[in-house]
Design a protein around this motif. Structure first.
Motif, PDB file in Angstrom:
ATOM      1  N   ARG B  31       0.828  -1.203   0.000  1.00  0.00           N
ATOM      2  CA  ARG B  31       0.000   0.000   0.000  1.00  0.00           C
ATOM      3  C   ARG B  31       0.866   1.259   0.000  1.00  0.00           C
ATOM      4  O   ARG B  31       0.666   2.157  -0.802  1.00  0.00           O
ATOM      5  CB  ARG B  31      -0.938   0.023   1.201  1.00  0.00           C
ATOM      6  N   LEU B  34       7.028   3.986   4.183  1.00  0.00           N
ATOM      7  CA  LEU B  34       7.297   5.090   5.105  1.00  0.00           C
ATOM      8  C   LEU B  34       8.783   5.161   5.414  1.00  0.00           C
ATOM      9  O   LEU B  34       9.455   4.132   5.544  1.00  0.00           O
ATOM     10  CB  LEU B  34       6.530   4.872   6.423  1.00  0.00           C
ATOM     11  N   VAL B  92       3.756  -0.603   4.475  1.00  0.00           N
ATOM     12  CA  VAL B  92       2.391  -0.854   4.939  1.00  0.00           C
ATOM     13  C   VAL B  92       1.653  -1.640   3.858  1.00  0.00           C
ATOM     14  O   VAL B  92       1.525  -1.153   2.738  1.00  0.00           O
ATOM     15  CB  VAL B  92       1.626   0.461   5.203  1.00  0.00           C
ATOM     16  N   GLY B  96      -3.340  -2.932   6.336  1.00  0.00           N
ATOM     17  CA  GLY B  96      -3.278  -1.856   7.313  1.00  0.00           C
ATOM     18  C   GLY B  96      -2.013  -1.855   8.141  1.00  0.00           C
ATOM     19  O   GLY B  96      -1.149  -2.713   7.999  1.00  0.00           O
ATOM     20  N   ALA B  97      -1.919  -0.876   9.020  1.00  0.00           N
ATOM     21  CA  ALA B  97      -0.695  -0.646   9.786  1.00  0.00           C
ATOM     22  C   ALA B  97      -0.394  -1.780  10.750  1.00  0.00           C
ATOM     23  O   ALA B  97       0.743  -1.911  11.201  1.00  0.00           O
ATOM     24  CB  ALA B  97      -0.810   0.663  10.548  1.00  0.00           C
ATOM     25  N   GLN B  98      -1.378  -2.604  11.066  1.00  0.00           N
ATOM     26  CA  GLN B  98      -1.088  -3.713  11.981  1.00  0.00           C
ATOM     27  C   GLN B  98      -0.178  -4.745  11.325  1.00  0.00           C
ATOM     28  O   GLN B  98       0.402  -5.591  11.991  1.00  0.00           O
ATOM     29  CB  GLN B  98      -2.383  -4.391  12.474  1.00  0.00           C
ATOM     30  N   LEU B 100       2.353  -3.669   9.310  1.00  0.00           N
ATOM     31  CA  LEU B 100       3.493  -2.861   8.894  1.00  0.00           C
ATOM     32  C   LEU B 100       4.785  -3.631   9.151  1.00  0.00           C
ATOM     33  O   LEU B 100       4.963  -4.213  10.208  1.00  0.00           O
ATOM     34  CB  LEU B 100       3.467  -1.547   9.663  1.00  0.00           C
ATOM     35  N   PHE B 102       8.955  -3.363   9.256  1.00  0.00           N
ATOM     36  CA  PHE B 102      10.106  -2.471   9.320  1.00  0.00           C
ATOM     37  C   PHE B 102      11.370  -3.159   8.826  1.00  0.00           C
ATOM     38  O   PHE B 102      11.554  -4.368   9.025  1.00  0.00           O
ATOM     39  CB  PHE B 102      10.361  -2.022  10.762  1.00  0.00           C
TER      40      PHE B 102
END
Lengths: 115, 112
Positions: B31, B34, B92, B96-98, B100, B102
């Protein structure tokens, strides 16, 4: 404007002790998260709360519990601390799980050492 | 398994140099991507990228995304000692961000 506030900043526990890490945000965000950061591992999600009244497991939930006390506050509890839980813990929040217009905002972290 | 890999892991340059940090990803149902800067404490948000080829710019920092080759770069020109930090890339997925993911981060040190 405080943003995301975490307490305490530092904590040392003995193996088997319990503690609660507190997090509060003043941005009226719906979603909140708890991450841990370990050297060479990046940030890993422990638990999250999509909205007030809901919580769900993330990537590494074992040994932790959470409570979304209200829209502002999201706490993380270690019931019986283990040395493997030595880490830096970050709380974060976002407007929603869909982060199109709202990236995650992080607190300053809690450095936890378990001996 | 979704994965984000940053390179280099560590970089030391002199003030005034230009640096390029890399982030490649293997994430299903992408999506957005960041970039964050982490000094001693909280990661602070730099850029969100969702479309290929559109450069985001903020002062001396810029970033671009290539969704075909699955990578992003973060450029910093005329570096200053205040740019010393760990730079984090995160992807992401649509869910959704859950979900995400890194990367490990790139530790950038700027020497005067």
């Amino acid at each position: 404007n405080a943003g995301v506030t975490q307490t305490p900043k530092f904590q040392v526990l003995k193996t088997g002790q319990s503690m609660t890490l507190q997090c509060a945000q003043d941005m009226n965000h719906n979603s909140m998260y708890w991450y841990r950061q370990d050297p060479g591992m990046g940030l890993r999600l422990i638990y999250y709360s999509a909205s007030e009244g809901t919580t769900d497991k993330g990537e590494v939930p074992n040994g932790y519990n959470v409570s979304r006390l209200n829209k502002r506050e999201f706490s993380l509890r270690l019931e019986s601390a283990a040395p493997s839980q030595t880490s830096v813990y970050f709380c974060a929040s976002s407007e929603a799980l869909r982060t199109d217009n709202s990236p995650l905002h992080f607190g300053n972290g809690t450095r936890l050492t378990v001996t | 398994e979704d994965k984000v890999v940053q390179s280099p892991l560590s970089l030391v340059v002199h003030e005034g140099d230009t640096v390029t940090l890399n982030c490649s990803y293997e994430v299903t149902n992408f999506r957005s991507l960041l970039w964050y800067k982490q000094e001693k404490k909280a990661p602070t948000f730099l850029f969100m990228l969702t479309s290929s080829g559109i450069e985001k710019k903020s002062g001396r920092l810029s970033s671009i995304l290539d969704k075909k080759e699955l990578f992003s770069i973060l450029n910093i020109t005329a570096t200053q000692t205040g740019d010393s930090a760990v730079y984090l890339c995160a992807v992401v997925p649509i869910q959704g961000a859950q979900k995400l993911v890194f990367g490990q981060g790139t530790r950038l040190t700027i020497n005067p």
